[in-house]
Design a protein around this motif. Structure first.
Motif, PDB file in Angstrom:
ATOM      1  N   UNK A  22       0.830  -1.204   0.000  1.00 36.06           N
ATOM      2  CA  UNK A  22       0.000   0.000   0.000  1.00 36.06           C
ATOM      3  C   UNK A  22       0.865   1.254   0.000  1.00 36.06           C
ATOM      4  N   UNK A  23       1.933   1.250   0.771  1.00 31.66           N
ATOM      5  CA  UNK A  23       2.839   2.414   0.846  1.00 31.66           C
ATOM      6  C   UNK A  23       3.555   2.626  -0.483  1.00 31.66           C
ATOM      7  N   UNK A  24       3.925   1.535  -1.117  1.00 28.47           N
ATOM      8  CA  UNK A  24       4.632   1.643  -2.385  1.00 28.47           C
ATOM      9  C   UNK A  24       3.727   2.225  -3.461  1.00 28.47           C
ATOM     10  N   UNK A  25       2.426   1.909  -3.394  1.00 30.24           N
ATOM     11  CA  UNK A  25       1.509   2.436  -4.391  1.00 30.24           C
ATOM     12  C   UNK A  25       1.188   3.904  -4.164  1.00 30.24           C
ATOM     13  N   UNK A  26       1.120   4.320  -2.897  1.00 31.59           N
ATOM     14  CA  UNK A  26       0.751   5.705  -2.604  1.00 31.59           C
ATOM     15  C   UNK A  26       1.936   6.658  -2.680  1.00 31.59           C
ATOM     16  N   UNK A  27       3.127   6.141  -2.515  1.00 32.13           N
ATOM     17  CA  UNK A  27       4.305   7.015  -2.558  1.00 32.13           C
ATOM     18  C   UNK A  27       4.516   7.495  -3.990  1.00 32.13           C
ATOM     19  N   UNK A  28       4.769   8.770  -4.168  1.00 30.45           N
ATOM     20  CA  UNK A  28       4.996   9.369  -5.476  1.00 30.45           C
ATOM     21  C   UNK A  28       6.485   9.443  -5.771  1.00 30.45           C
ATOM     22  N   UNK A  29       6.818   9.080  -6.971  1.00 33.06           N
ATOM     23  CA  UNK A  29       8.217   9.197  -7.374  1.00 33.06           C
ATOM     24  C   UNK A  29       8.539  10.657  -7.653  1.00 33.06           C
ATOM     25  N   UNK A  30       9.744  11.109  -7.343  1.00 36.89           N
ATOM     26  CA  UNK A  30      10.109  12.517  -7.564  1.00 36.89           C
ATOM     27  C   UNK A  30      10.129  12.837  -9.057  1.00 36.89           C
ATOM     28  N   UNK A  31       9.637  14.087  -9.413  1.00 34.13           N
ATOM     29  CA  UNK A  31       9.594  14.501 -10.823  1.00 34.13           C
ATOM     30  C   UNK A  31      10.997  14.844 -11.310  1.00 34.13           C
ATOM     31  N   UNK A  32      11.335  14.399 -12.520  1.00 25.41           N
ATOM     32  CA  UNK A  32      12.653  14.635 -13.101  1.00 25.41           C
ATOM     33  C   UNK A  32      12.460  15.465 -14.368  1.00 25.41           C
ATOM     34  N   UNK A  33      13.023  16.690 -14.379  1.00 25.20           N
ATOM     35  CA  UNK A  33      12.885  17.562 -15.551  1.00 25.20           C
ATOM     36  C   UNK A  33      13.756  17.031 -16.681  1.00 25.20           C
ATOM     37  N   UNK A  34      13.252  17.104 -17.910  1.00 27.29           N
ATOM     38  CA  UNK A  34      14.032  16.572 -19.033  1.00 27.29           C
ATOM     39  C   UNK A  34      15.288  17.411 -19.287  1.00 27.29           C
ATOM     40  N   UNK A  35      16.361  16.775 -19.665  1.00 27.52           N
ATOM     41  CA  UNK A  35      17.611  17.465 -19.955  1.00 27.52           C
ATOM     42  C   UNK A  35      17.513  18.151 -21.313  1.00 27.52           C
ATOM     43  N   UNK A  36      17.781  19.485 -21.372  1.00 26.89           N
ATOM     44  CA  UNK A  36      17.677  20.174 -22.670  1.00 26.89           C
ATOM     45  C   UNK A  36      18.692  19.630 -23.667  1.00 26.89           C
ATOM     46  N   UNK A  37      18.266  19.598 -24.912  1.00 28.11           N
ATOM     47  CA  UNK A  37      19.151  19.094 -25.957  1.00 28.11           C
ATOM     48  C   UNK A  37      20.286  20.082 -26.191  1.00 28.11           C
ATOM     49  N   UNK A  38      21.472  19.610 -26.434  1.00 28.07           N
ATOM     50  CA  UNK A  38      22.592  20.526 -26.676  1.00 28.07           C
ATOM     51  C   UNK A  38      22.384  21.334 -27.941  1.00 28.07           C
ATOM     52  N   UNK A  39      22.889  22.580 -27.913  1.00 22.33           N
ATOM     53  CA  UNK A  39      22.763  23.446 -29.085  1.00 22.33           C
ATOM     54  C   UNK A  39      23.548  22.864 -30.246  1.00 22.33           C
ATOM     55  N   UNK A  40      22.990  22.953 -31.447  1.00 26.33           N
ATOM     56  CA  UNK A  40      23.721  22.396 -32.604  1.00 26.33           C
ATOM     57  C   UNK A  40      25.021  23.144 -32.853  1.00 26.33           C
ATOM     58  N   UNK A  41      26.041  22.424 -33.175  1.00 30.19           N
ATOM     59  CA  UNK A  41      27.336  23.038 -33.454  1.00 30.19           C
ATOM     60  C   UNK A  41      27.257  23.833 -34.747  1.00 30.19           C
ATOM     61  N   UNK A  42      27.935  25.010 -34.796  1.00 31.52           N
ATOM     62  CA  UNK A  42      27.902  25.789 -36.040  1.00 31.52           C
ATOM     63  C   UNK A  42      28.493  25.013 -37.199  1.00 31.52           C
ATOM     64  N   UNK A  43      27.938  25.281 -38.364  1.00 29.10           N
ATOM     65  CA  UNK A  43      28.391  24.564 -39.553  1.00 29.10           C
ATOM     66  C   UNK A  43      29.833  24.926 -39.875  1.00 29.10           C
ATOM     67  N   UNK A  44      30.607  23.939 -40.209  1.00 25.08           N
ATOM     68  CA  UNK A  44      32.008  24.169 -40.550  1.00 25.08           C
ATOM     69  C   UNK A  44      32.092  24.918 -41.874  1.00 25.08           C
ATOM     70  N   UNK A  45      32.886  25.987 -41.892  1.00 29.72           N
ATOM     71  CA  UNK A  45      33.053  26.798 -43.087  1.00 29.72           C
ATOM     72  C   UNK A  45      34.474  26.609 -43.605  1.00 29.72           C
ATOM     73  N   UNK A  46      34.573  26.118 -44.806  1.00 29.02           N
ATOM     74  CA  UNK A  46      35.875  25.957 -45.451  1.00 29.02           C
ATOM     75  C   UNK A  46      36.173  27.234 -46.228  1.00 29.02           C
ATOM     76  N   UNK A  47      37.065  28.061 -45.703  1.00 27.93           N
ATOM     77  CA  UNK A  47      37.333  29.358 -46.308  1.00 27.93           C
ATOM     78  C   UNK A  47      37.939  29.222 -47.705  1.00 27.93           C
ATOM     79  N   UNK A  48      38.807  28.248 -47.880  1.00 24.07           N
ATOM     80  CA  UNK A  48      39.432  28.058 -49.192  1.00 24.07           C
ATOM     81  C   UNK A  48      38.390  27.727 -50.250  1.00 24.07           C
ATOM     82  N   UNK A  49      37.502  26.824 -49.917  1.00 26.39           N
ATOM     83  CA  UNK A  49      36.457  26.451 -50.875  1.00 26.39           C
ATOM     84  C   UNK A  49      35.501  27.605 -51.127  1.00 26.39           C
ATOM     85  N   UNK A  50      35.162  28.332 -50.066  1.00 28.46           N
ATOM     86  CA  UNK A  50      34.220  29.435 -50.208  1.00 28.46           C
ATOM     87  C   UNK A  50      34.778  30.535 -51.102  1.00 28.46           C
TER      88      UNK A  50
END
Length: 262
Positions: A22-50
Protein backbone atom coordinates in the motif's frame (compact mmCIF):
# COMPACT_ATOMS: atom_id res chain seq x y z
CA UNK A 1 -0.54 -24.12 21.00
CA UNK A 2 2.02 -24.29 18.26
CA UNK A 3 -0.72 -23.96 15.65
CA UNK A 4 -1.92 -20.76 17.25
CA UNK A 5 1.58 -19.25 17.33
CA UNK A 6 2.14 -20.15 13.67
CA UNK A 7 -1.20 -18.57 12.71
CA UNK A 8 -0.33 -15.42 14.58
CA UNK A 9 3.06 -15.13 12.86
CA UNK A 10 1.52 -15.83 9.48
CA UNK A 11 -1.12 -13.14 9.97
CA UNK A 12 1.54 -10.64 11.05
CA UNK A 13 3.65 -11.32 7.96
CA UNK A 14 0.63 -10.94 5.67
CA UNK A 15 -0.31 -7.63 7.30
CA UNK A 16 3.28 -6.37 6.93
CA UNK A 17 3.36 -7.27 3.25
CA UNK A 18 0.02 -5.59 2.61
CA UNK A 19 1.09 -2.40 4.32
CA UNK A 20 4.34 -2.35 2.30
CA UNK A 21 2.43 -2.75 -0.96
CA UNK A 22 0.00 0.00 0.00
CA UNK A 23 2.84 2.41 0.85
CA UNK A 24 4.63 1.64 -2.39
CA UNK A 25 1.51 2.44 -4.39
CA UNK A 26 0.75 5.70 -2.60
CA UNK A 27 4.30 7.01 -2.56
CA UNK A 28 5.00 9.37 -5.48
CA UNK A 29 8.22 9.20 -7.37
CA UNK A 30 10.11 12.52 -7.56
CA UNK A 31 9.59 14.50 -10.82
CA UNK A 32 12.65 14.63 -13.10
CA UNK A 33 12.88 17.56 -15.55
CA UNK A 34 14.03 16.57 -19.03
CA UNK A 35 17.61 17.46 -19.96
CA UNK A 36 17.68 20.17 -22.67
CA UNK A 37 19.15 19.09 -25.96
CA UNK A 38 22.59 20.53 -26.68
CA UNK A 39 22.76 23.45 -29.08
CA UNK A 40 23.72 22.40 -32.60
CA UNK A 41 27.34 23.04 -33.45
CA UNK A 42 27.90 25.79 -36.04
CA UNK A 43 28.39 24.56 -39.55
CA UNK A 44 32.01 24.17 -40.55
CA UNK A 45 33.05 26.80 -43.09
CA UNK A 46 35.88 25.96 -45.45
CA UNK A 47 37.33 29.36 -46.31
CA UNK A 48 39.43 28.06 -49.19
CA UNK A 49 36.46 26.45 -50.87
CA UNK A 50 34.22 29.43 -50.21
CA UNK A 51 36.63 32.00 -51.68
CA UNK A 52 37.33 29.77 -54.67
CA UNK A 53 33.72 29.76 -55.84
CA UNK A 54 32.27 32.97 -54.35
CA UNK A 55 33.88 35.48 -56.68
CA UNK A 56 37.04 36.85 -58.29
CA UNK A 57 39.19 36.42 -55.17
CA UNK A 58 41.94 34.18 -56.54
CA UNK A 59 44.76 36.67 -55.89
CA UNK A 60 43.79 37.22 -52.27
CA UNK A 61 43.36 33.47 -51.75
CA UNK A 62 46.83 32.93 -53.20
CA UNK A 63 48.30 35.35 -50.67
CA UNK A 64 46.34 33.65 -47.86
CA UNK A 65 47.88 30.31 -48.73
CA UNK A 66 51.44 31.50 -49.45
CA UNK A 67 51.66 33.40 -46.13
CA UNK A 68 49.89 30.61 -44.15
CA UNK A 69 47.36 33.17 -42.92
CA UNK A 70 44.63 30.84 -44.15
CA UNK A 71 45.38 28.58 -41.16
CA UNK A 72 44.98 31.47 -38.72
CA UNK A 73 41.69 32.55 -40.26
CA UNK A 74 40.38 28.99 -40.51
CA UNK A 75 41.07 28.22 -36.84
CA UNK A 76 39.46 31.47 -35.77
CA UNK A 77 36.38 30.69 -37.84
CA UNK A 78 35.75 27.16 -36.61
CA UNK A 79 37.38 26.78 -33.21
CA UNK A 80 36.76 30.02 -31.31
CA UNK A 81 33.43 31.43 -30.15
CA UNK A 82 34.23 34.96 -31.31
CA UNK A 83 34.12 34.16 -35.02
CA UNK A 84 35.83 36.18 -37.73
CA UNK A 85 35.25 39.03 -40.18
CA UNK A 86 37.30 39.16 -43.40
CA UNK A 87 37.52 41.93 -46.02
CA UNK A 88 38.34 40.43 -49.40
CA UNK A 89 39.62 42.60 -52.30
CA UNK A 90 38.68 41.59 -55.82
CA UNK A 91 41.34 40.46 -58.27
CA UNK A 92 41.02 43.80 -60.05
CA UNK A 93 42.04 45.63 -56.87
CA UNK A 94 45.44 43.94 -56.96
CA UNK A 95 45.98 44.41 -60.70
CA UNK A 96 45.22 48.14 -60.44
CA UNK A 97 47.62 48.58 -57.52
CA UNK A 98 50.59 50.41 -59.09
CA UNK A 99 52.02 52.55 -56.31
CA UNK A 100 52.89 51.33 -53.79
CA UNK A 101 53.62 47.84 -55.10
CA UNK A 102 53.41 44.67 -53.03
CA UNK A 103 56.30 43.11 -54.96
CA UNK A 104 58.89 45.11 -52.99
CA UNK A 105 57.70 43.93 -49.57
CA UNK A 106 59.31 41.32 -47.38
CA UNK A 107 57.42 38.10 -46.64
CA UNK A 108 56.74 39.31 -43.10
CA UNK A 109 55.31 42.62 -44.34
CA UNK A 110 53.14 40.82 -46.86
CA UNK A 111 51.83 38.55 -44.14
CA UNK A 112 50.96 41.58 -42.01
CA UNK A 113 48.98 43.11 -44.87
CA UNK A 114 46.93 39.92 -45.33
CA UNK A 115 46.32 39.70 -41.58
CA UNK A 116 45.28 43.35 -41.77
CA UNK A 117 42.21 42.25 -43.75
CA UNK A 118 40.73 40.22 -40.89
CA UNK A 119 39.21 40.95 -37.47
CA UNK A 120 38.89 38.42 -34.64
CA UNK A 121 35.15 38.82 -34.22
CA UNK A 122 32.01 38.21 -36.25
CA UNK A 123 30.39 41.50 -37.34
CA UNK A 124 27.16 41.68 -39.28
CA UNK A 125 26.52 44.68 -41.51
CA UNK A 126 24.23 46.14 -38.85
CA UNK A 127 27.08 46.01 -36.30
CA UNK A 128 29.21 48.48 -38.25
CA UNK A 129 26.96 51.38 -37.31
CA UNK A 130 28.01 50.98 -33.68
CA UNK A 131 31.52 50.00 -34.68
CA UNK A 132 32.04 53.37 -36.36
CA UNK A 133 31.65 55.02 -32.96
CA UNK A 134 34.45 52.91 -31.45
CA UNK A 135 36.98 53.30 -34.29
CA UNK A 136 39.84 52.59 -34.69
CA UNK A 137 39.32 48.81 -34.49
CA UNK A 138 42.17 46.32 -34.16
CA UNK A 139 42.87 43.62 -36.73
CA UNK A 140 44.71 40.29 -36.75
CA UNK A 141 47.92 42.17 -37.56
CA UNK A 142 47.76 43.80 -34.11
CA UNK A 143 49.58 46.86 -32.86
CA UNK A 144 49.17 49.89 -35.10
CA UNK A 145 47.30 47.92 -37.75
CA UNK A 146 43.85 49.37 -37.13
CA UNK A 147 40.86 50.24 -39.31
CA UNK A 148 38.38 53.11 -39.12
CA UNK A 149 34.74 52.61 -40.05
CA UNK A 150 31.97 55.05 -40.92
CA UNK A 151 28.38 54.29 -41.77
CA UNK A 152 26.95 56.50 -44.53
CA UNK A 153 23.27 55.81 -45.14
CA UNK A 154 23.78 52.09 -44.53
CA UNK A 155 26.98 51.81 -46.60
CA UNK A 156 30.10 50.79 -44.66
CA UNK A 157 33.16 52.92 -45.50
CA UNK A 158 36.63 51.75 -44.46
CA UNK A 159 39.79 53.80 -44.00
CA UNK A 160 43.18 52.18 -43.46
CA UNK A 161 45.28 55.32 -43.66
CA UNK A 162 46.45 54.74 -47.20
CA UNK A 163 43.20 53.30 -48.50
CA UNK A 164 39.65 54.61 -48.52
CA UNK A 165 37.11 52.11 -49.78
CA UNK A 166 33.73 50.64 -48.94
CA UNK A 167 31.99 47.30 -48.56
CA UNK A 168 30.52 46.65 -52.00
CA UNK A 169 28.80 43.32 -51.25
CA UNK A 170 28.36 40.59 -48.65
CA UNK A 171 29.97 37.31 -49.72
CA UNK A 172 29.02 35.31 -46.61
CA UNK A 173 27.47 36.55 -43.39
CA UNK A 174 26.38 33.73 -41.11
CA UNK A 175 27.68 33.56 -37.55
CA UNK A 176 30.54 32.85 -36.92
CA UNK A 177 31.96 33.87 -40.35
CA UNK A 178 31.46 37.18 -42.16
CA UNK A 179 33.19 37.85 -45.50
CA UNK A 180 32.73 41.19 -47.25
CA UNK A 181 33.97 42.28 -50.67
CA UNK A 182 35.95 45.54 -50.92
CA UNK A 183 37.08 47.34 -54.07
CA UNK A 184 40.61 48.20 -52.91
CA UNK A 185 43.51 46.51 -51.10
CA UNK A 186 43.77 47.75 -47.50
CA UNK A 187 47.24 49.28 -47.11
CA UNK A 188 48.36 50.14 -43.55
CA UNK A 189 50.31 53.23 -42.49
CA UNK A 190 52.43 50.98 -40.27
CA UNK A 191 54.18 49.72 -43.43
CA UNK A 192 53.84 52.51 -45.97
CA UNK A 193 54.12 55.49 -43.61
CA UNK A 194 52.02 58.63 -43.58
CA UNK A 195 53.37 60.17 -46.80
CA UNK A 196 50.22 59.31 -48.72
CA UNK A 197 50.29 60.33 -52.38
CA UNK A 198 47.54 62.81 -53.26
CA UNK A 199 44.64 61.69 -55.35
CA UNK A 200 45.24 62.82 -58.94
CA UNK A 201 43.06 65.76 -59.92
CA UNK A 202 40.68 65.28 -62.82
CA UNK A 203 41.91 66.51 -66.20
CA UNK A 204 40.78 70.10 -66.94
CA UNK A 205 38.26 70.57 -69.68
CA UNK A 206 39.68 72.17 -72.86
CA UNK A 207 39.10 75.91 -73.27
CA UNK A 208 36.92 76.75 -76.27
CA UNK A 209 37.62 80.29 -77.59
CA UNK A 210 34.74 82.00 -79.38
CA UNK A 211 35.24 82.30 -83.14
CA UNK A 212 34.78 86.10 -83.04
CA UNK A 213 37.91 86.45 -80.87
CA UNK A 214 40.07 84.28 -83.12
CA UNK A 215 42.70 86.26 -85.13
CA UNK A 216 42.15 86.41 -88.88
CA UNK A 217 44.10 83.97 -91.01
CA UNK A 218 45.22 86.80 -93.29
CA UNK A 219 47.29 88.51 -90.54
CA UNK A 220 50.84 87.44 -89.85
CA UNK A 221 51.30 89.03 -86.43
CA UNK A 222 47.93 87.95 -84.95
CA UNK A 223 46.40 91.45 -85.20
CA UNK A 224 42.96 91.82 -86.65
CA UNK A 225 42.69 93.13 -90.18
CA UNK A 226 40.39 96.04 -90.98
CA UNK A 227 37.86 93.62 -92.46
CA UNK A 228 37.52 91.92 -89.07
CA UNK A 229 35.93 95.05 -87.54
CA UNK A 230 32.43 95.04 -88.88
CA UNK A 231 31.24 97.45 -86.23
CA UNK A 232 33.55 100.27 -87.31
CA UNK A 233 32.89 99.76 -91.03
CA UNK A 234 29.16 99.87 -90.51
CA UNK A 235 29.39 103.08 -88.49
CA UNK A 236 31.54 104.67 -91.18
CA UNK A 237 29.02 103.81 -93.87
CA UNK A 238 26.13 105.20 -91.83
CA UNK A 239 27.97 108.49 -91.21
CA UNK A 240 28.94 108.83 -94.87
CA UNK A 241 25.38 108.24 -96.02
CA UNK A 242 24.09 110.89 -93.60
CA UNK A 243 26.54 113.50 -94.96
CA UNK A 244 25.57 112.77 -98.54
CA UNK A 245 21.88 113.03 -97.64
CA UNK A 246 22.37 116.51 -96.21
CA UNK A 247 24.29 117.64 -99.30
CA UNK A 248 21.54 116.39 -101.62
CA UNK A 249 18.86 118.20 -99.60
CA UNK A 250 20.87 121.39 -99.60
CA UNK A 251 21.35 121.35 -103.36
CA UNK A 252 17.69 120.59 -103.87
CA UNK A 253 16.62 123.61 -101.86
CA UNK A 254 19.02 125.96 -103.67
CA UNK A 255 18.48 124.84 -107.24
CA UNK A 256 15.39 122.74 -107.61
CA UNK A 257 12.87 124.70 -105.55
CA UNK A 258 13.64 128.13 -107.17
CA UNK A 259 12.96 126.62 -110.57
CA UNK A 260 9.55 125.49 -109.47
CA UNK A 261 8.52 128.93 -108.27
CA UNK A 262 6.62 131.24 -110.79
Amino acid sequence: MKNMEFSTIFIAVVLLLCSSLTYAQTAKSPSISPTPAPAPAPEYVNLTELLSVAGPFHTFLGYLESTKVIDTFQNQANITKEGITIFVPKDGAFSSLKKPSLSNLTQEQLKSIILFHGMAHYYSLADFKNLSESSPVSTFAGGQYTLNFTDVSGTVHISSGWTNTKVSSSVHSTDPVAIYQVDKVLLPEAIFGTDIPPTPAPAPSPDITPAADTPSEGTADGKSSPTSLPGKSSSFRVISWGIWSHLVLALSENYVFPLLLP
